[in-house]
Enzyme design. Structure first.
Site, PDB file in Angstrom:
ATOM      1  N   ASP A 151       3.991  71.819  -1.002  1.00 35.62           N
ATOM      2  CA  ASP A 151       5.249  71.395  -0.345  1.00 35.62           C
ATOM      3  C   ASP A 151       4.579  69.845   0.108  1.00 35.62           C
ATOM      4  O   ASP A 151       4.106  70.162   1.392  1.00 35.62           O
ATOM      5  CB  ASP A 151       5.730  72.280   0.633  1.00 35.62           C
ATOM      6  CG  ASP A 151       6.683  73.345   0.145  1.00 35.62           C
ATOM      7  OD1 ASP A 151       6.162  74.021  -0.906  1.00 35.62           O
ATOM      8  OD2 ASP A 151       7.483  73.862   0.939  1.00 35.62           O
ATOM      9  N   LYS A 214      13.200  69.314  -1.633  1.00 29.84           N
ATOM     10  CA  LYS A 214      13.507  70.161  -0.497  1.00 29.84           C
ATOM     11  C   LYS A 214      13.905  69.543   0.740  1.00 29.84           C
ATOM     12  O   LYS A 214      13.665  68.226   0.931  1.00 29.84           O
ATOM     13  CB  LYS A 214      11.931  70.775  -0.032  1.00 29.84           C
ATOM     14  CG  LYS A 214      11.916  71.669   1.218  1.00 29.84           C
ATOM     15  CD  LYS A 214      10.404  72.286   1.294  1.00 29.84           C
ATOM     16  CE  LYS A 214      10.207  72.837   2.700  1.00 29.84           C
ATOM     17  NZ  LYS A 214       8.788  73.297   3.119  1.00 29.84           N
ATOM     18  N   LYS A 250      15.365  73.282  -2.550  1.00 30.56           N
ATOM     19  CA  LYS A 250      14.885  74.408  -1.476  1.00 30.56           C
ATOM     20  C   LYS A 250      15.651  73.966  -0.070  1.00 30.56           C
ATOM     21  O   LYS A 250      15.343  72.701   0.331  1.00 30.56           O
ATOM     22  CB  LYS A 250      13.405  74.296  -1.034  1.00 30.56           C
ATOM     23  CG  LYS A 250      13.125  75.165  -0.006  1.00 30.56           C
ATOM     24  CD  LYS A 250      11.347  75.387  -0.281  1.00 30.56           C
ATOM     25  CE  LYS A 250      10.902  75.889   1.163  1.00 30.56           C
ATOM     26  NZ  LYS A 250       9.524  76.278   1.136  1.00 30.56           N
TER      27      LYS A 250
END
Lengths: 314, 277
Positions: A151, A214, A250
Protein backbone atom coordinates in the site's frame (compact mmCIF):
# COMPACT_ATOMS: atom_id res chain seq x y z
CA UNK A 1 -14.90 8.61 -22.10
CA UNK A 2 -14.36 11.51 -24.43
CA UNK A 3 -10.75 10.72 -25.25
CA UNK A 4 -10.01 8.30 -28.05
CA UNK A 5 -6.23 8.32 -27.64
CA UNK A 6 -4.82 4.91 -26.78
CA UNK A 7 -4.05 4.90 -23.08
CA UNK A 8 -0.46 3.86 -23.72
CA UNK A 9 0.33 7.29 -25.14
CA UNK A 10 -1.30 9.54 -22.57
CA UNK A 11 1.58 9.31 -20.13
CA UNK A 12 4.19 9.88 -22.82
CA UNK A 13 4.96 13.42 -21.72
CA UNK A 14 4.09 15.78 -18.95
CA UNK A 15 1.96 17.85 -21.31
CA UNK A 16 0.10 14.84 -22.68
CA UNK A 17 -0.61 13.51 -19.21
CA UNK A 18 -1.85 16.88 -18.00
CA UNK A 19 -4.02 17.28 -21.08
CA UNK A 20 -5.48 13.83 -20.53
CA UNK A 21 -6.18 14.23 -16.81
CA UNK A 22 -7.66 17.69 -17.23
CA UNK A 23 -9.66 16.40 -20.18
CA UNK A 24 -11.52 14.00 -17.92
CA UNK A 25 -15.10 15.07 -17.40
CA UNK A 26 -15.61 16.99 -14.17
CA UNK A 27 -17.42 15.37 -11.28
CA UNK A 28 -20.88 16.72 -10.55
CA UNK A 29 -20.39 17.19 -6.81
CA UNK A 30 -24.07 17.46 -5.93
CA UNK A 31 -24.92 14.56 -8.21
CA UNK A 32 -22.23 12.30 -6.74
CA UNK A 33 -23.25 13.07 -3.18
CA UNK A 34 -26.92 12.52 -3.91
CA UNK A 35 -26.23 9.29 -5.75
CA UNK A 36 -24.17 8.01 -2.83
CA UNK A 37 -26.87 9.06 -0.37
CA UNK A 38 -29.57 7.35 -2.42
CA UNK A 39 -27.62 4.12 -2.63
CA UNK A 40 -27.21 4.22 1.15
CA UNK A 41 -30.97 3.99 1.63
CA UNK A 42 -31.26 0.56 0.00
CA UNK A 43 -32.86 -1.93 2.35
CA UNK A 44 -31.10 -5.30 2.43
CA UNK A 45 -33.12 -8.25 3.65
CA UNK A 46 -32.01 -11.14 5.78
CA UNK A 47 -30.62 -13.70 3.33
CA UNK A 48 -28.87 -11.07 1.26
CA UNK A 49 -27.59 -9.49 4.46
CA UNK A 50 -26.04 -12.75 5.64
CA UNK A 51 -24.30 -13.08 2.29
CA UNK A 52 -23.16 -9.46 2.36
CA UNK A 53 -21.77 -9.75 5.88
CA UNK A 54 -19.71 -12.80 4.95
CA UNK A 55 -18.49 -11.07 1.81
CA UNK A 56 -17.57 -7.99 3.82
CA UNK A 57 -15.59 -10.13 6.27
CA UNK A 58 -13.72 -11.67 3.34
CA UNK A 59 -12.97 -8.16 2.04
CA UNK A 60 -11.47 -6.81 5.22
CA UNK A 61 -7.82 -5.81 5.30
CA UNK A 62 -7.32 -6.17 9.02
CA UNK A 63 -5.08 -3.26 9.79
CA UNK A 64 -2.84 -2.07 12.57
CA UNK A 65 -0.74 0.99 11.83
CA UNK A 66 0.33 2.42 15.15
CA UNK A 67 3.71 3.50 16.36
CA UNK A 68 3.16 1.19 19.32
CA UNK A 69 2.64 -1.96 17.21
CA UNK A 70 4.56 -4.95 18.48
CA UNK A 71 5.15 -8.44 17.08
CA UNK A 72 2.80 -9.75 19.75
CA UNK A 73 0.00 -7.49 18.64
CA UNK A 74 0.55 -8.46 15.02
CA UNK A 75 0.51 -12.17 15.90
CA UNK A 76 -2.78 -11.68 17.75
CA UNK A 77 -4.18 -9.85 14.76
CA UNK A 78 -3.08 -12.67 12.44
CA UNK A 79 -4.82 -15.22 14.64
CA UNK A 80 -7.96 -13.15 14.37
CA UNK A 81 -7.51 -12.84 10.60
CA UNK A 82 -7.38 -16.62 10.22
CA UNK A 83 -10.39 -17.25 12.37
CA UNK A 84 -12.28 -14.03 13.04
CA UNK A 85 -15.03 -15.65 15.11
CA UNK A 86 -13.58 -18.39 17.33
CA UNK A 87 -17.09 -19.55 18.17
CA UNK A 88 -18.06 -20.10 14.54
CA UNK A 89 -15.86 -22.23 12.27
CA UNK A 90 -18.09 -21.19 9.36
CA UNK A 91 -16.86 -17.63 9.54
CA UNK A 92 -14.57 -16.93 6.56
CA UNK A 93 -11.07 -15.50 7.05
CA UNK A 94 -10.32 -11.91 6.13
CA UNK A 95 -8.56 -10.88 2.91
CA UNK A 96 -5.30 -9.56 4.30
CA UNK A 97 -3.44 -8.27 7.29
CA UNK A 98 -1.96 -4.81 6.81
CA UNK A 99 1.04 -3.76 8.89
CA UNK A 100 4.11 -1.54 8.82
CA UNK A 101 7.13 -2.90 6.89
CA UNK A 102 9.09 -3.73 10.05
CA UNK A 103 6.37 -6.21 11.09
CA UNK A 104 5.87 -7.87 7.71
CA UNK A 105 8.13 -10.81 8.57
CA UNK A 106 6.11 -11.54 11.71
CA UNK A 107 2.82 -11.40 9.82
CA UNK A 108 4.15 -13.48 6.92
CA UNK A 109 5.33 -16.21 9.29
CA UNK A 110 1.99 -16.25 11.10
CA UNK A 111 -0.10 -16.34 7.95
CA UNK A 112 1.98 -18.83 5.94
CA UNK A 113 -0.26 -21.31 4.17
CA UNK A 114 -3.49 -19.61 5.19
CA UNK A 115 -4.16 -17.88 1.88
CA UNK A 116 -4.46 -14.58 3.69
CA UNK A 117 -2.44 -11.85 2.04
CA UNK A 118 0.23 -9.89 3.85
CA UNK A 119 -0.12 -6.22 3.03
CA UNK A 120 2.39 -3.62 4.03
CA UNK A 121 2.24 0.13 3.81
CA UNK A 122 5.40 1.54 2.30
CA UNK A 123 6.85 4.68 0.70
CA UNK A 124 7.12 6.79 3.83
CA UNK A 125 3.55 6.12 4.92
CA UNK A 126 1.47 8.16 5.72
CA UNK A 127 2.96 11.41 4.39
CA UNK A 128 4.89 10.09 1.40
CA UNK A 129 7.41 12.85 2.02
CA UNK A 130 10.71 11.09 1.42
CA UNK A 131 13.22 10.77 -1.44
CA UNK A 132 12.34 8.19 -4.08
CA UNK A 133 15.34 6.05 -3.08
CA UNK A 134 14.00 5.73 0.44
CA UNK A 135 10.54 4.84 -0.85
CA UNK A 136 11.98 2.17 -3.14
CA UNK A 137 14.07 0.74 -0.34
CA UNK A 138 11.00 0.71 1.91
CA UNK A 139 9.10 -1.23 -0.75
CA UNK A 140 11.77 -3.77 -1.63
CA UNK A 141 12.38 -4.48 2.05
CA UNK A 142 8.70 -5.17 2.64
CA UNK A 143 8.45 -7.41 -0.42
CA UNK A 144 11.61 -9.26 0.57
CA UNK A 145 10.14 -9.91 4.01
CA UNK A 146 7.11 -11.55 2.47
CA UNK A 147 4.55 -8.85 1.72
CA UNK A 148 2.49 -9.70 -1.33
CA UNK A 149 0.53 -6.46 -1.31
CA UNK A 150 2.08 -3.02 -1.02
CA UNK A 151 0.00 0.00 0.00
CA UNK A 152 1.87 3.06 -1.23
CA UNK A 153 0.93 6.70 -0.79
CA UNK A 154 1.08 9.12 -3.71
CA UNK A 155 3.11 12.27 -3.49
CA UNK A 156 0.30 14.71 -2.74
CA UNK A 157 2.67 17.65 -2.76
CA UNK A 158 3.57 16.92 -6.36
CA UNK A 159 0.02 16.05 -7.37
CA UNK A 160 -1.52 19.20 -5.96
CA UNK A 161 1.07 21.37 -7.72
CA UNK A 162 0.23 19.75 -11.03
CA UNK A 163 3.42 17.71 -11.44
CA UNK A 164 1.47 14.70 -12.60
CA UNK A 165 4.35 13.13 -14.52
CA UNK A 166 6.42 13.14 -11.32
CA UNK A 167 3.68 11.28 -9.45
CA UNK A 168 3.25 8.90 -12.37
CA UNK A 169 6.92 8.03 -12.51
CA UNK A 170 7.05 7.45 -8.79
CA UNK A 171 4.13 5.03 -8.91
CA UNK A 172 5.63 3.27 -11.92
CA UNK A 173 8.97 2.92 -10.13
CA UNK A 174 7.32 1.47 -7.04
CA UNK A 175 5.28 -0.83 -9.29
CA UNK A 176 8.57 -2.11 -10.65
CA UNK A 177 10.01 -2.55 -7.17
CA UNK A 178 6.95 -4.53 -6.09
CA UNK A 179 7.72 -7.31 -8.55
CA UNK A 180 4.90 -9.84 -8.27
CA UNK A 181 3.35 -8.14 -5.24
CA UNK A 182 0.08 -6.29 -5.78
CA UNK A 183 0.29 -2.52 -5.62
CA UNK A 184 -2.40 -0.49 -3.89
CA UNK A 185 -2.08 3.23 -4.41
CA UNK A 186 -3.40 5.42 -1.62
CA UNK A 187 -4.76 8.70 -2.97
CA UNK A 188 -5.41 10.23 0.47
CA UNK A 189 -8.59 11.83 -0.78
CA UNK A 190 -8.95 13.88 2.39
CA UNK A 191 -6.05 15.99 1.14
CA UNK A 192 -7.11 16.20 -2.51
CA UNK A 193 -9.82 18.79 -1.83
CA UNK A 194 -12.09 18.13 -4.84
CA UNK A 195 -13.80 15.18 -6.48
CA UNK A 196 -12.21 16.27 -9.77
CA UNK A 197 -8.82 15.72 -8.17
CA UNK A 198 -9.93 12.33 -6.89
CA UNK A 199 -10.93 11.32 -10.41
CA UNK A 200 -7.64 12.56 -11.85
CA UNK A 201 -5.57 10.87 -9.16
CA UNK A 202 -7.49 7.62 -9.70
CA UNK A 203 -6.77 7.66 -13.43
CA UNK A 204 -3.18 8.65 -12.84
CA UNK A 205 -2.63 5.75 -10.45
CA UNK A 206 -4.34 3.25 -12.75
CA UNK A 207 -2.37 4.45 -15.78
CA UNK A 208 0.84 4.05 -13.79
CA UNK A 209 0.05 0.41 -13.05
CA UNK A 210 -1.86 0.29 -9.75
CA UNK A 211 -3.69 -2.97 -9.02
CA UNK A 212 -5.86 -1.20 -6.47
CA UNK A 213 -6.68 2.41 -5.75
CA UNK A 214 -7.27 3.15 -2.09
CA UNK A 215 -9.04 6.12 -0.57
CA UNK A 216 -7.00 7.01 2.48
CA UNK A 217 -4.28 6.26 4.95
CA UNK A 218 -6.70 6.48 7.86
CA UNK A 219 -4.48 9.15 9.39
CA UNK A 220 -6.28 12.11 7.79
CA UNK A 221 -9.88 13.21 8.28
CA UNK A 222 -12.12 12.84 6.36
CA UNK A 223 -11.04 9.32 5.39
CA UNK A 224 -13.22 7.12 3.18
CA UNK A 225 -16.59 8.64 2.35
CA UNK A 226 -19.27 7.23 0.11
CA UNK A 227 -19.11 9.95 -2.59
CA UNK A 228 -15.31 9.71 -2.84
CA UNK A 229 -15.50 5.94 -3.17
CA UNK A 230 -18.24 6.39 -5.77
CA UNK A 231 -15.96 8.58 -7.88
CA UNK A 232 -13.15 6.04 -7.58
CA UNK A 233 -15.43 3.14 -8.49
CA UNK A 234 -16.58 5.05 -11.56
CA UNK A 235 -12.96 5.64 -12.52
CA UNK A 236 -12.15 1.95 -12.09
CA UNK A 237 -15.16 1.00 -14.20
CA UNK A 238 -14.27 3.48 -16.97
CA UNK A 239 -10.65 2.42 -16.89
CA UNK A 240 -11.71 -1.17 -17.34
CA UNK A 241 -13.85 -0.18 -20.30
CA UNK A 242 -10.98 1.73 -21.89
CA UNK A 243 -8.11 -0.62 -21.18
CA UNK A 244 -9.59 -3.99 -20.32
CA UNK A 245 -7.68 -4.09 -17.03
CA UNK A 246 -9.76 -4.45 -13.88
CA UNK A 247 -8.41 -2.31 -11.06
CA UNK A 248 -9.69 -2.81 -7.52
CA UNK A 249 -10.85 -0.19 -5.05
CA UNK A 250 -10.15 -0.12 -1.34
CA UNK A 251 -12.14 2.06 1.03
CA UNK A 252 -10.08 2.66 4.14
CA UNK A 253 -10.65 4.58 7.32
CA UNK A 254 -13.81 5.60 9.13
CA UNK A 255 -15.95 2.58 8.18
CA UNK A 256 -16.87 1.14 11.56
CA UNK A 257 -20.35 -0.31 11.27
CA UNK A 258 -21.57 -3.36 9.40
CA UNK A 259 -24.43 -1.24 8.13
CA UNK A 260 -21.96 1.14 6.47
CA UNK A 261 -20.05 -1.76 4.94
CA UNK A 262 -23.24 -3.09 3.36
CA UNK A 263 -23.97 0.37 1.96
CA UNK A 264 -20.56 0.33 0.31
CA UNK A 265 -21.24 -3.09 -1.16
CA UNK A 266 -24.50 -1.84 -2.65
CA UNK A 267 -22.58 1.05 -4.17
CA UNK A 268 -19.91 -1.26 -5.59
CA UNK A 269 -22.55 -3.43 -7.21
CA UNK A 270 -24.50 -0.52 -8.64
CA UNK A 271 -21.50 1.51 -9.81
CA UNK A 272 -18.70 -0.79 -10.89
CA UNK A 273 -20.73 -3.94 -11.23
CA UNK A 274 -20.85 -7.44 -9.86
CA UNK A 275 -17.34 -8.24 -11.06
CA UNK A 276 -16.01 -5.93 -8.34
CA UNK A 277 -17.93 -7.73 -5.59
CA UNK A 278 -14.99 -9.91 -4.65
CA UNK A 279 -12.01 -9.55 -2.33
CA UNK A 280 -9.86 -9.42 -5.45
CA UNK A 281 -11.41 -6.11 -6.48
CA UNK A 282 -12.87 -4.46 -3.43
CA UNK A 283 -11.48 -4.20 0.08
CA UNK A 284 -12.23 -2.52 3.37
CA UNK A 285 -9.27 -1.15 5.28
CA UNK A 286 -10.45 -1.38 8.84
CA UNK A 287 -9.88 -2.74 12.28
CA UNK A 288 -13.00 -1.96 14.32
CA UNK A 289 -15.34 -2.81 11.42
CA UNK A 290 -14.60 -6.51 11.74
CA UNK A 291 -16.02 -6.80 15.25
CA UNK A 292 -19.27 -5.18 14.21
CA UNK A 293 -19.51 -7.50 11.21
CA UNK A 294 -18.99 -10.46 13.53
CA UNK A 295 -21.63 -9.22 15.96
CA UNK A 296 -24.15 -8.83 13.14
CA UNK A 297 -23.28 -12.30 11.81
CA UNK A 298 -23.86 -13.74 15.26
CA UNK A 299 -27.13 -11.87 15.54
CA UNK A 300 -28.34 -13.40 12.27
CA UNK A 301 -27.12 -16.88 13.15
CA UNK A 302 -28.34 -17.10 16.74
CA UNK A 303 -31.32 -14.75 16.65
CA UNK A 304 -30.17 -12.76 19.64
CA UNK A 305 -28.12 -9.61 19.94
CA UNK A 306 -24.45 -10.12 20.53
CA UNK A 307 -22.11 -8.02 22.61
CA UNK A 308 -18.55 -6.79 22.24
CA UNK A 309 -17.50 -8.96 25.19
CA UNK A 310 -17.67 -11.97 22.92
CA UNK A 311 -15.03 -10.75 20.48
CA UNK A 312 -11.42 -9.77 20.81
CA UNK A 313 -10.48 -6.21 21.50
CA UNK A 314 -8.13 -4.65 19.00
CA UNK B 1 -60.38 40.83 16.74
CA UNK B 2 -62.51 37.69 16.94
CA UNK B 3 -63.70 36.62 20.34
CA UNK B 4 -61.10 34.55 22.22
CA UNK B 5 -62.16 30.92 22.01
CA UNK B 6 -61.54 28.32 24.66
CA UNK B 7 -57.86 27.44 24.78
CA UNK B 8 -56.94 23.89 23.81
CA UNK B 9 -54.48 22.28 26.17
CA UNK B 10 -51.30 20.83 24.70
CA UNK B 11 -51.62 17.07 24.87
CA UNK B 12 -48.55 15.16 25.80
CA UNK B 13 -47.22 12.39 23.60
CA UNK B 14 -45.80 9.70 25.84
CA UNK B 15 -42.60 8.46 24.28
CA UNK B 16 -39.68 6.21 25.11
CA UNK B 17 -36.58 7.37 26.98
CA UNK B 18 -33.39 6.14 25.34
CA UNK B 19 -29.94 7.63 25.75
CA UNK B 20 -31.30 10.82 27.31
CA UNK B 21 -33.69 11.46 24.41
CA UNK B 22 -37.39 10.88 23.96
CA UNK B 23 -37.79 9.00 20.68
CA UNK B 24 -40.99 7.46 19.41
CA UNK B 25 -40.94 3.70 19.07
CA UNK B 26 -38.82 2.67 16.09
CA UNK B 27 -41.85 0.73 14.88
CA UNK B 28 -44.05 3.82 15.13
CA UNK B 29 -46.65 1.86 17.11
CA UNK B 30 -48.55 2.96 20.17
CA UNK B 31 -51.01 1.33 22.53
CA UNK B 32 -53.82 2.79 24.56
CA UNK B 33 -53.64 3.17 28.31
CA UNK B 34 -56.55 5.04 29.91
CA UNK B 35 -57.31 6.78 26.60
CA UNK B 36 -53.69 7.91 26.25
CA UNK B 37 -51.44 6.78 23.45
CA UNK B 38 -48.21 5.31 24.79
CA UNK B 39 -45.27 4.23 22.66
CA UNK B 40 -45.13 0.49 22.04
CA UNK B 41 -41.46 -0.48 22.10
CA UNK B 42 -40.10 -2.99 19.61
CA UNK B 43 -37.05 -5.20 19.25
CA UNK B 44 -35.04 -2.37 17.75
CA UNK B 45 -35.86 -0.06 20.65
CA UNK B 46 -34.40 -2.70 22.96
CA UNK B 47 -31.32 -2.79 20.77
CA UNK B 48 -30.94 1.01 20.86
CA UNK B 49 -31.50 1.15 24.60
CA UNK B 50 -28.86 -1.48 25.32
CA UNK B 51 -26.40 0.34 23.09
CA UNK B 52 -27.13 3.58 24.98
CA UNK B 53 -26.83 1.89 28.36
CA UNK B 54 -23.53 0.26 27.38
CA UNK B 55 -22.18 3.55 26.09
CA UNK B 56 -23.08 5.30 29.33
CA UNK B 57 -21.62 2.56 31.55
CA UNK B 58 -17.91 3.49 31.63
CA UNK B 59 -18.47 7.09 32.67
CA UNK B 60 -21.23 6.27 35.16
CA UNK B 61 -19.41 3.38 36.85
CA UNK B 62 -16.20 5.38 36.75
CA UNK B 63 -17.70 8.45 38.39
CA UNK B 64 -16.92 8.81 42.08
CA UNK B 65 -19.55 7.49 44.45
CA UNK B 66 -19.89 10.98 45.89
CA UNK B 67 -20.61 12.39 42.45
CA UNK B 68 -23.22 9.72 41.73
CA UNK B 69 -24.82 10.49 45.06
CA UNK B 70 -25.03 14.20 44.30
CA UNK B 71 -26.66 13.49 40.96
CA UNK B 72 -29.21 11.19 42.56
CA UNK B 73 -30.01 13.75 45.27
CA UNK B 74 -30.62 16.26 42.51
CA UNK B 75 -32.96 13.80 40.81
CA UNK B 76 -34.84 13.47 44.11
CA UNK B 77 -35.29 17.26 44.19
CA UNK B 78 -36.78 17.18 40.70
CA UNK B 79 -38.98 14.24 41.70
CA UNK B 80 -40.28 16.22 44.65
CA UNK B 81 -40.98 19.15 42.32
CA UNK B 82 -43.26 17.03 40.17
CA UNK B 83 -45.19 15.65 43.12
CA UNK B 84 -48.51 17.04 41.92
CA UNK B 85 -48.04 15.68 38.45
CA UNK B 86 -47.49 12.16 39.78
CA UNK B 87 -50.51 12.47 42.04
CA UNK B 88 -52.55 13.53 39.01
CA UNK B 89 -51.44 10.27 37.36
CA UNK B 90 -53.17 8.44 40.21
CA UNK B 91 -49.99 7.34 41.92
CA UNK B 92 -51.36 8.22 45.35
CA UNK B 93 -49.79 10.91 47.55
CA UNK B 94 -48.45 8.29 49.96
CA UNK B 95 -46.73 6.42 47.17
CA UNK B 96 -45.24 9.57 45.67
CA UNK B 97 -43.80 10.72 48.99
CA UNK B 98 -42.50 7.25 49.69
CA UNK B 99 -40.91 7.17 46.23
CA UNK B 100 -39.04 10.43 46.86
CA UNK B 101 -37.90 9.15 50.26
CA UNK B 102 -36.84 5.87 48.70
CA UNK B 103 -34.82 7.71 46.09
CA UNK B 104 -33.08 9.80 48.74
CA UNK B 105 -32.45 6.72 50.86
CA UNK B 106 -30.72 4.94 47.99
CA UNK B 107 -28.82 8.10 47.04
CA UNK B 108 -27.41 8.10 50.54
CA UNK B 109 -26.04 4.61 49.98
CA UNK B 110 -23.92 5.67 47.00
CA UNK B 111 -20.80 6.51 49.01
CA UNK B 112 -21.43 3.94 51.73
CA UNK B 113 -22.14 0.68 49.98
CA UNK B 114 -18.50 0.08 49.05
CA UNK B 115 -17.42 0.84 52.61
CA UNK B 116 -19.91 -1.60 54.05
CA UNK B 117 -19.53 -4.38 51.51
CA UNK B 118 -15.89 -3.91 50.63
CA UNK B 119 -13.32 -5.38 52.97
CA UNK B 120 -9.68 -5.63 53.89
CA UNK B 121 -9.16 -9.35 54.35
CA UNK B 122 -6.52 -10.64 56.75
CA UNK B 123 -4.26 -13.05 54.87
CA UNK B 124 -1.29 -15.15 55.95
CA UNK B 125 1.30 -13.42 53.82
CA UNK B 126 2.93 -10.05 53.22
CA UNK B 127 -0.01 -8.77 51.17
CA UNK B 128 -2.94 -6.48 51.45
CA UNK B 129 -5.98 -8.41 50.34
CA UNK B 130 -8.86 -6.13 49.45
CA UNK B 131 -12.39 -6.87 48.41
CA UNK B 132 -13.75 -4.11 46.19
CA UNK B 133 -17.38 -4.15 45.07
CA UNK B 134 -17.87 -3.19 41.43
CA UNK B 135 -20.99 -2.63 39.33
CA UNK B 136 -22.22 -5.50 37.18
CA UNK B 137 -22.75 -3.38 34.05
CA UNK B 138 -25.92 -3.13 32.00
CA UNK B 139 -28.99 -4.31 33.87
CA UNK B 140 -32.34 -5.12 32.28
CA UNK B 141 -35.25 -4.44 34.62
CA UNK B 142 -38.89 -5.44 34.28
CA UNK B 143 -40.66 -2.94 36.54
CA UNK B 144 -43.53 -4.11 38.77
CA UNK B 145 -47.11 -3.54 37.67
CA UNK B 146 -48.62 -3.18 41.13
CA UNK B 147 -46.82 0.02 42.11
CA UNK B 148 -46.07 2.10 39.03
CA UNK B 149 -43.97 4.80 40.74
CA UNK B 150 -42.79 3.54 44.13
CA UNK B 151 -42.14 0.07 42.75
CA UNK B 152 -40.32 1.53 39.76
CA UNK B 153 -38.11 3.74 41.91
CA UNK B 154 -37.45 0.79 44.20
CA UNK B 155 -36.04 -1.29 41.36
CA UNK B 156 -34.24 1.44 39.39
CA UNK B 157 -32.55 3.46 42.14
CA UNK B 158 -30.61 0.56 43.72
CA UNK B 159 -29.32 -0.51 40.31
CA UNK B 160 -27.95 2.87 39.29
CA UNK B 161 -26.69 3.96 42.69
CA UNK B 162 -24.20 1.09 42.59
CA UNK B 163 -22.89 2.27 39.21
CA UNK B 164 -24.90 0.10 36.83
CA UNK B 165 -26.86 1.42 33.88
CA UNK B 166 -30.37 0.13 33.25
CA UNK B 167 -32.83 -0.64 30.52
CA UNK B 168 -36.26 -0.63 32.15
CA UNK B 169 -39.42 -2.16 30.74
CA UNK B 170 -42.07 -0.04 32.43
CA UNK B 171 -45.24 -1.52 33.87
CA UNK B 172 -47.35 -2.46 30.89
CA UNK B 173 -50.68 -1.31 32.30
CA UNK B 174 -49.43 1.82 34.10
CA UNK B 175 -46.61 3.29 32.04
CA UNK B 176 -47.40 6.99 32.47
CA UNK B 177 -45.58 7.48 35.81
CA UNK B 178 -42.55 5.77 34.25
CA UNK B 179 -42.47 8.23 31.35
CA UNK B 180 -42.89 11.10 33.80
CA UNK B 181 -40.01 9.71 35.86
CA UNK B 182 -38.00 9.74 32.62
CA UNK B 183 -38.76 13.46 32.35
CA UNK B 184 -37.52 13.92 35.89
CA UNK B 185 -34.28 12.15 35.06
CA UNK B 186 -33.87 14.02 31.78
CA UNK B 187 -34.16 17.35 33.57
CA UNK B 188 -31.83 16.39 36.39
CA UNK B 189 -28.12 15.69 36.01
CA UNK B 190 -28.38 11.95 35.37
CA UNK B 191 -26.27 11.38 32.23
CA UNK B 192 -28.15 10.20 29.15
CA UNK B 193 -28.18 6.42 28.82
CA UNK B 194 -27.81 5.63 32.52
CA UNK B 195 -31.55 5.02 32.74
CA UNK B 196 -33.47 4.01 29.64
CA UNK B 197 -37.20 3.48 29.96
CA UNK B 198 -39.26 1.60 27.41
CA UNK B 199 -43.02 1.25 27.44
CA UNK B 200 -44.74 -1.68 25.81
CA UNK B 201 -45.39 -5.36 26.25
CA UNK B 202 -43.00 -7.54 28.20
CA UNK B 203 -44.18 -10.57 26.23
CA UNK B 204 -42.90 -8.88 23.08
CA UNK B 205 -39.69 -7.20 24.20
CA UNK B 206 -38.68 -9.22 27.25
CA UNK B 207 -37.16 -12.00 25.17
CA UNK B 208 -34.95 -9.60 23.26
CA UNK B 209 -33.71 -8.06 26.47
CA UNK B 210 -33.10 -11.45 28.09
CA UNK B 211 -31.24 -12.86 25.09
CA UNK B 212 -29.09 -9.78 24.47
CA UNK B 213 -25.48 -10.78 25.04
CA UNK B 214 -24.53 -7.28 26.13
CA UNK B 215 -26.94 -7.29 29.08
CA UNK B 216 -25.18 -8.41 32.25
CA UNK B 217 -28.08 -8.85 34.65
CA UNK B 218 -31.82 -9.16 34.43
CA UNK B 219 -34.30 -8.21 37.14
CA UNK B 220 -37.61 -9.98 36.55
CA UNK B 221 -39.46 -8.39 39.47
CA UNK B 222 -42.37 -7.23 37.30
CA UNK B 223 -42.98 -10.51 35.49
CA UNK B 224 -46.20 -11.95 36.90
CA UNK B 225 -46.58 -14.95 34.63
CA UNK B 226 -44.41 -17.79 36.04
CA UNK B 227 -44.09 -19.46 32.63
CA UNK B 228 -42.79 -16.24 31.06
CA UNK B 229 -40.40 -15.70 33.97
CA UNK B 230 -39.01 -19.22 33.54
CA UNK B 231 -38.64 -18.75 29.79
CA UNK B 232 -36.84 -15.43 30.22
CA UNK B 233 -34.54 -16.93 32.82
CA UNK B 234 -33.66 -19.80 30.51
CA UNK B 235 -32.99 -17.41 27.64
CA UNK B 236 -30.84 -15.22 29.86
CA UNK B 237 -28.84 -18.23 31.02
CA UNK B 238 -27.57 -18.79 27.49
CA UNK B 239 -25.45 -15.68 27.74
CA UNK B 240 -24.63 -16.14 31.44
CA UNK B 241 -26.82 -13.22 32.42
CA UNK B 242 -27.36 -12.89 36.15
CA UNK B 243 -31.10 -13.16 36.89
CA UNK B 244 -33.22 -11.98 39.80
CA UNK B 245 -36.43 -14.00 39.91
CA UNK B 246 -39.83 -12.41 40.49
CA UNK B 247 -40.83 -12.33 44.18
CA UNK B 248 -43.00 -15.28 45.13
CA UNK B 249 -45.41 -13.24 47.24
CA UNK B 250 -46.84 -9.76 46.60
CA UNK B 251 -44.31 -7.14 47.72
CA UNK B 252 -45.15 -4.43 50.24
CA UNK B 253 -43.33 -1.61 48.46
CA UNK B 254 -43.67 0.65 51.53
CA UNK B 255 -41.68 -1.72 53.72
CA UNK B 256 -37.97 -1.28 54.42
CA UNK B 257 -36.37 -2.52 51.20
CA UNK B 258 -33.12 -3.72 52.77
CA UNK B 259 -29.89 -3.68 50.82
CA UNK B 260 -30.46 -6.80 48.73
CA UNK B 261 -31.39 -4.91 45.58
CA UNK B 262 -28.05 -3.14 45.67
CA UNK B 263 -25.81 -5.99 46.67
CA UNK B 264 -27.06 -8.50 44.10
CA UNK B 265 -25.77 -6.11 41.44
CA UNK B 266 -22.31 -5.80 42.95
CA UNK B 267 -19.48 -7.99 41.74
CA UNK B 268 -16.61 -8.31 44.13
CA UNK B 269 -13.10 -7.89 42.90
CA UNK B 270 -10.35 -9.23 45.12
CA UNK B 271 -7.05 -7.41 44.93
CA UNK B 272 -3.72 -8.66 46.24
CA UNK B 273 -1.12 -6.00 46.76
CA UNK B 274 2.34 -6.53 48.24
CA UNK B 275 2.90 -4.72 51.50
CA UNK B 276 6.38 -3.78 50.38
CA UNK B 277 7.82 -3.81 53.90
Amino acid sequence: MTTTAPLADVAGSDAALRAFLHGLPGVDQVGAEQRAATLATRSIKTTAKAWALDLAVRMVDLTTLEGADTPGKVRALCAKARRPDPADPGCPPVAAVCVYPSLVATAAAELAGSGIHVASVATAFPSGQAPLEAKLADTTAAVADGADEIDMVINRGAFLTGRYRHVYEEIAAIRQACGSAHLKVILETGELATYDNVRRASWLAMLAGADFIKTSTGKVQPAATMPVTLVMLEAARDFHAASGRRVGVKAAGGIRAAKDAIRYLVMVNETAGEAWLSPDHFRFGASTLLNDLLMQRTRLATGHYSGPDYFTLD
Amino acid sequence: MPEQTTRLAVRKTYKLFIGGRFPRSESGRTYLVHDTNVALASRKDIRDAVVAARAAAPAWSGATAYHRGQILYRAAEMLEGRRDEFIALECGADDVDAAVDRWVWYAGWSDKVAQVYGNANPVAGPYFNLTAPEPTGVVGVVAPDDSPLLGLVSVVAPAIVTGNTVVVLAAENAPLPAVTLAEVLATSDVPGGVVNILTGRVTETGGWLASHADVNALDLTGVTDPALAAALEQTAAQTLTRVRRPPGLPVDWHADPGVGRMTWLLETKTVWHPKGV
